[in-house]
Design an enzyme around this catalytic site. Structure first.
Site, PDB file in Angstrom:
ATOM      1  N   GLN B 255       0.829  -1.198   0.000  1.00  0.00           N
ATOM      2  CA  GLN B 255       0.000   0.000   0.000  1.00  0.00           C
ATOM      3  C   GLN B 255       0.869   1.256   0.000  1.00  0.00           C
ATOM      4  OE1 GLN B 255      -3.301  -0.050  -0.393  1.00  0.00           O
ATOM      5  NE2 GLN B 255      -2.945   2.114  -0.731  1.00  0.00           N
ATOM      6  N   HIS B 258       2.282   3.034  -3.176  1.00  0.00           N
ATOM      7  CA  HIS B 258       1.407   3.727  -4.138  1.00  0.00           C
ATOM      8  C   HIS B 258       1.801   5.179  -4.321  1.00  0.00           C
ATOM      9  CE1 HIS B 258      -1.674   1.322  -5.948  1.00  0.00           C
ATOM     10  NE2 HIS B 258      -1.935   0.700  -4.819  1.00  0.00           N
ATOM     11  N   GLU B 322     -10.296   2.268   2.907  1.00  0.00           N
ATOM     12  CA  GLU B 322     -10.528   1.785   1.539  1.00  0.00           C
ATOM     13  C   GLU B 322     -10.346   0.258   1.505  1.00  0.00           C
ATOM     14  OE1 GLU B 322      -7.461   3.076  -1.069  1.00  0.00           O
ATOM     15  OE2 GLU B 322      -8.506   2.466  -2.903  1.00  0.00           O
ATOM     16  N   HIS B 323      -9.204  -0.199   2.027  1.00  0.00           N
ATOM     17  CA  HIS B 323      -8.930  -1.631   2.111  1.00  0.00           C
ATOM     18  C   HIS B 323      -8.813  -2.020   3.578  1.00  0.00           C
ATOM     19  CE1 HIS B 323      -6.876  -0.245  -1.667  1.00  0.00           C
ATOM     20  NE2 HIS B 323      -7.561  -1.254  -2.161  1.00  0.00           N
ATOM     21  N   ASP B 356      -6.552  -6.195  -5.999  1.00  0.00           N
ATOM     22  CA  ASP B 356      -6.099  -5.151  -6.920  1.00  0.00           C
ATOM     23  C   ASP B 356      -6.065  -5.659  -8.353  1.00  0.00           C
ATOM     24  OD1 ASP B 356      -5.749  -3.285  -4.937  1.00  0.00           O
ATOM     25  OD2 ASP B 356      -3.637  -3.765  -4.607  1.00  0.00           O
ATOM     26  N   HIS B 415     -52.325  18.698  -8.906  1.00  0.00           N
ATOM     27  CA  HIS B 415     -52.055  17.273  -8.692  1.00  0.00           C
ATOM     28  C   HIS B 415     -53.358  16.543  -8.370  1.00  0.00           C
ATOM     29  CE1 HIS B 415     -47.944  18.663  -8.510  1.00  0.00           C
ATOM     30  NE2 HIS B 415     -47.485  17.439  -8.307  1.00  0.00           N
TER      31      HIS B 415
END
Lengths: 441, 441
Positions: B255, B258, B322-323, B356, B415
């Protein structure tokens, strides 16, 4: 209404353009309100209730007494109507619960999704001349079915500091009792950032004026989600010789009365149908209480003659209406061609107001052409889906080498190594087992 | 990595805060690029390819020859890996197709939803040091399953004006051949507004740098939808004595590599597990090609000792990663408590890089705490759901009076009238039938 006779297809995109919304740039005004609420919290809300709603409040939160009094004093006939609507809306939104599949993509690799409610949601219900309790049904019911843990409502109080009985009844009957007397962009700020009285939420729903819309746009920068971008309400009606002009006229007016910036579109393959409908429109308009609003909306509106109903559907796909009424008897031929619309009403007896109130479908729908890329509010709007995966040793053995190859090609060697280190362990274990077998043999 | 020992629960929100992104205000720069592309279209794109990517292009669109050459020249082992991933991703995303129910909410009132693909979608694939063909799999496959009519890809060319073979192979193998050599915020502008070569789309997907992210934020004002708001990538790992420290260290580094703004979090109920993992991290870091990036990311990162794994899950729900990797052997006890996460990896052999690339789940996930209110990309991201309803005469008779009551209470008499005029017709018809029967009798 402007009548357009057989426009060329190349003109459709221009005709489909919504009337320019006279949107003032409210960013500064609304930004100031947001930061004032963020800073002064409850104090700011009390002051703004006084300033904007002319309401002197003792408490922001609606009391249990107020709710119980509404439950007692609601008009019994209205109560019965709301209950029928609640039942239908519940039934339709319950049908949207999805059972997710567990999928073994490769032997030993199992993937699935789990639906989980968004924990805290805020519903904004506008004030103004009429209590929009129907919006509480449309937002509160799916929020309850989704099992959101915290559901709050913000709505402005009247000058007496009170909330309408129908609103309180509707909220209470679906199980929402955290209701706050806050309106406008300050309500959006309160739900986004939280105050002493009002909890911050993860997602904000509901209609509102330009200030509310701008506030909803701005708070997204801070990570709060919203239901969808907003624009003026609209209907597109497709009619042929099997339609009833008086019905169509009534539907056009039902939309036009929403606001002077509403737009109504009538498409037909028959000049006579357009003529008869416009005549019926004039007759009905005279008796409409909101005649003035409707008249202004009709100035933005168009009746368009096209060659065929197929062309009407094609035009409608270009326009992407919030509401699409196909007021013809033949329906089966056309349904399959509908690409872009928020909600579709089929046949002479499916009037739009059915969907606005009681048929079961949601009335929070994409306007302004957003039906090309957004859905209306549904159960989906109140949940998120988390993916899960479980790889067994065998699973990683099966797909590990592919991951290594792909990660290397993307030059992400840390990603590769996370697999390699595990595959090496599996190999070591296998070797150890082999050795043990040999030793024992 | 900073180690935090048993922080008080009241501190969790602060610890969960993402490192302040050093986001320059790019609004003006990006706004200018957007309006230049809107005005000068292809001409602007050629000029910007030269200026930003140092690429002199003859054509914006990748030619059939270029695609065919990529199909021939792709490394066979990589091709095989991509094909396995494609198969798994297809299988999982196909399982997300939902058959919608037709619901009769009240006798004669039928409601249903229809899933329809968003017609035109654009996928942005960043350039830079490595070709991110995996993002084409993750976005292109669900777009194809959804049956979007037009799927285009924009990705910057290298200095030779070429696109990587693996990218072209991946796109072609899932059936996307409209690929354009455009990068950065100008690619987002081209897909949002269209140019002579590049068609405008309804929704834009894909990762990118700050310029791309800002462009995606800005074009939403013009009615184009985007996949989700973006932020730096992140992982949170929960470990206990049944975890393998070397595996966890590898996942943390996968991770961290990245980007310098990535964040990795390690939670455990055992000090020893944290110590061993940090030691393994130091060992593995030395050999990582992207060591420098990972080292900077680790500065933003935290190892946290908590009382129990239950507390680790509770912290994770506050953080909304996220993960989320739950690297423990006991899993069943914990899964039910997970509230907020993008994608969850269960057990010692479910490394994040599996998701991934190749397990089948999507890797486009909500970052920055957005997992509280957003789902990752799935088949749902490429479709919209249109509601339909059909009321028979009986249906309108059954719910019409309730609609009239509710519309009156909301002071929307147009209506109400759309129902009244139809109910009157039904009464007239009934009267006529009655009269006929009496006459005939």
């Amino acid at each position: 209404m402007q009548t357009i006779i057989k426009p060329n297809k190349s003109q459709w995109p221009l005709i489909s353009k919504r009337p320019g919304i006279n949107a003032k740039d409210l960013s500064n005004t609304v930004s100031n309100i947001l930061s004032t609420v963020k800073k002064d919290q409850d104090k700011a809300l009390f002051a703004m209730a006084q300033k904007y709603d002319n309401a002197k409040l003792d408490n922001l939160k609606v009391s249990e007494e107020e709710i119980n009094s509404a439950l007692k004093n609601i008009d019994p006939a209205l109560k019965e109507a709301i209950d029928l609507a609640r039942k239908n809306i519940t039934k339709f939104h319950q049908s949207q619960i999805v059972k997710e599949e567990i999928v073994e993509t490769t032997k030993g690799v199992t993937c699935w999704r789990k639906t989980i409610a968004i924990e805290k949601v805020g519903l904004y219900i506008p004030g103004g001349s009429a209590p929009l309790f129907s919006s509480i049904l449309m937002l509160g019911i799916p929020a309850k079915i989704a099992q959101c843990k915290e559901i709050i409502i913000c709505t402005p109080a009247n000058k007496e500091g009170k909330i309408d009985n129908a609103l309180l009844y509707t909220a209470a009957t679906i199980g929402i009792r955290n209701i706050y007397k806050v309106g406008g962009s300050q309500a959006i700020a309160a739900m986004a950032y939280g105050t002493q009285s009002i909890p911050a939420v993860n997602k904000i729903f509901g209609p509102g004026n330009q200030y509310v819309t701008e506030a909803k746009r701005l708070i997204q920068k801070d990570g709060i989600a919203i239901d969808m971008p907003a624009g003026p309400s609209e209907v597109l009606i497709i009619a042929d010789e099997t339609s009833v002009p008086a019905f169509i006229a009534a539907d056009l007016l039902a939309q036009a009365e929403h606001g002077p910036d509403s737009q109504v579109m009538l498409l037909s393959n028959k000049q006579e149908v357009i003529d008869k409908t416009l005549k019926a429109l004039d007759v009905q308009l005279v008796n409409l209480p909101r005649q003035d609003i409707a008249t202004r909306a009709l100035r933005n509106s168009k009746a368009i003659l096209l060659d065929s109903i197929q062309d009407c559907i094609a035009f409608s796909n270009e326009y992407a209406p919030e509401h699409l009424i196909i007021a013809t008897e033949k329906l089966i031929d056309y349904i399959g061609d509908i690409q872009n619309a928020g909600s579709v009403f089929l046949g002479n007896y499916s009037c739009e107001s059915a969907g606005d109130y009681a048929s079961g479908t949601n009335h929070t729908l994409p306007t302004n052409g957003y039906a090309k890329n957004y859905s209306g509010v549904s159960l989906d709007s109140f949940v998120k889906k988390i993916t899960f995966q479980r790889l067994s040793r065998e699973g990683l053995s099966n797909i590990g080498p592919s991951i290594e190859k792909m990660a290397s090609a993307e030059q992400l060697y840390g990603h590769k190594n996370a697999v390699t280190i595990r595959l090496e362990k599996l190999n070591e274990d296998a070797e150890a087992v082999k050795e043990q077998i040999i030793t024992q043999a």
